[in-house]
Design a protein around this motif. Sequence first.
Motif, PDB file in Angstrom:
ATOM      1  N   VAL A  10      -3.709   7.097  -3.628  1.00 58.32           N
ATOM      2  CA  VAL A  10      -5.421   7.593  -3.236  1.00 58.32           C
ATOM      3  C   VAL A  10      -5.823   6.767  -2.552  1.00 58.32           C
ATOM      4  N   ALA A  11      -7.542   6.922  -2.101  1.00 58.65           N
ATOM      5  CA  ALA A  11      -8.097   5.930  -1.021  1.00 58.65           C
ATOM      6  C   ALA A  11      -8.771   5.102  -1.961  1.00 58.65           C
ATOM      7  N   PRO A  12      -8.461   3.726  -2.026  1.00 61.08           N
ATOM      8  CA  PRO A  12      -9.211   2.732  -2.666  1.00 61.08           C
ATOM      9  C   PRO A  12     -10.864   2.574  -1.884  1.00 61.08           C
ATOM     10  N   THR A  34     -12.473  -1.710   3.541  1.00 63.92           N
ATOM     11  CA  THR A  34     -13.939  -1.940   4.666  1.00 63.92           C
ATOM     12  C   THR A  34     -12.657  -2.123   5.942  1.00 63.92           C
ATOM     13  N   PRO A  35     -13.294  -2.680   6.872  1.00 63.32           N
ATOM     14  CA  PRO A  35     -12.708  -2.261   7.906  1.00 63.32           C
ATOM     15  C   PRO A  35     -12.111  -3.845   8.003  1.00 63.32           C
ATOM     16  N   ILE A  36     -12.445  -4.892   6.965  1.00 65.94           N
ATOM     17  CA  ILE A  36     -12.315  -5.949   7.383  1.00 65.94           C
ATOM     18  C   ILE A  36     -10.620  -5.698   6.518  1.00 65.94           C
ATOM     19  N   CYS A  55      -4.365  -6.026   2.818  1.00 65.58           N
ATOM     20  CA  CYS A  55      -4.843  -4.099   2.563  1.00 65.58           C
ATOM     21  C   CYS A  55      -4.992  -3.411   1.317  1.00 65.58           C
ATOM     22  N   VAL A  56      -5.681  -2.567   1.089  1.00 66.26           N
ATOM     23  CA  VAL A  56      -5.744  -2.090  -0.211  1.00 66.26           C
ATOM     24  C   VAL A  56      -5.204  -1.144  -0.209  1.00 66.26           C
ATOM     25  N   VAL A  57      -4.193  -1.121  -2.098  1.00 62.99           N
ATOM     26  CA  VAL A  57      -3.718   0.438  -1.970  1.00 62.99           C
ATOM     27  C   VAL A  57      -4.130   0.614  -3.236  1.00 62.99           C
ATOM     28  N   ARG A  58      -3.818   1.955  -3.794  1.00 63.53           N
ATOM     29  CA  ARG A  58      -4.809   2.072  -5.362  1.00 63.53           C
ATOM     30  C   ARG A  58      -3.546   3.176  -5.246  1.00 63.53           C
ATOM     31  N   PHE A  59      -3.134   2.724  -6.567  1.00 64.17           N
ATOM     32  CA  PHE A  59      -1.936   4.818  -7.200  1.00 64.17           C
ATOM     33  C   PHE A  59      -3.108   4.948  -8.229  1.00 64.17           C
TER      34      PHE A  59
END
Length: 182
Positions: free
Chosen positions: A151-153, A157-159, A175-179
């Motif tokens: 899913v979208a975390p 952010t752009p950074i 980068c950021v991830v979320r399950f």
Amino acid sequence: MTSAHHMRKHSKLISGSGLLFLFMAVCQDALAGTPGGTVSYAPYAAQGIPTLSEGMTMVLALLMSVTVFRVLRNKGGRPLAVLVAGALLILGMASSTEWMGRALAIGFQFNVESGGTVNVLVNNIDISIANQTTKPQQITAITPYPGQVAVAPPSATPIMPRCEVTTVVAPSASCVVRFALD
């Protein structure tokens, strides 16, 4: 039966139901399978786009501050000019240094130069994945475990962008991830 007896009987029922709901909440991940998923990556062949260095960002902040000061001073607002120019200078220099850091702790890493897979064994939490190699790494696949979805975390952010297939993560970047449960 007295009302006190009914109260004890109902309080046992309510506390038993509460324990059942607590057990279900704690065990939902176990019932749905292993939480999380995998993020696969490989070296990215293209070179990055050049950007301003820290020193040049500070020079640009200084030039902007001088320009704002002169424009506001000429319009008769000397106290305001000093305040705005000083704030721009401080913010411009502060944003070019390392103490404007990220809020998420780095828990997972791309640490193999030739590529690999990161196993994310948690869900419902934004997870940052840092590129600890010396080469840009491109995400080649994101595979949720059974019963999970990517899913979208909210903290992307752009950074620190969302980890998606084709996202390129520069060395020392994240980068950021979320399950989450499906």
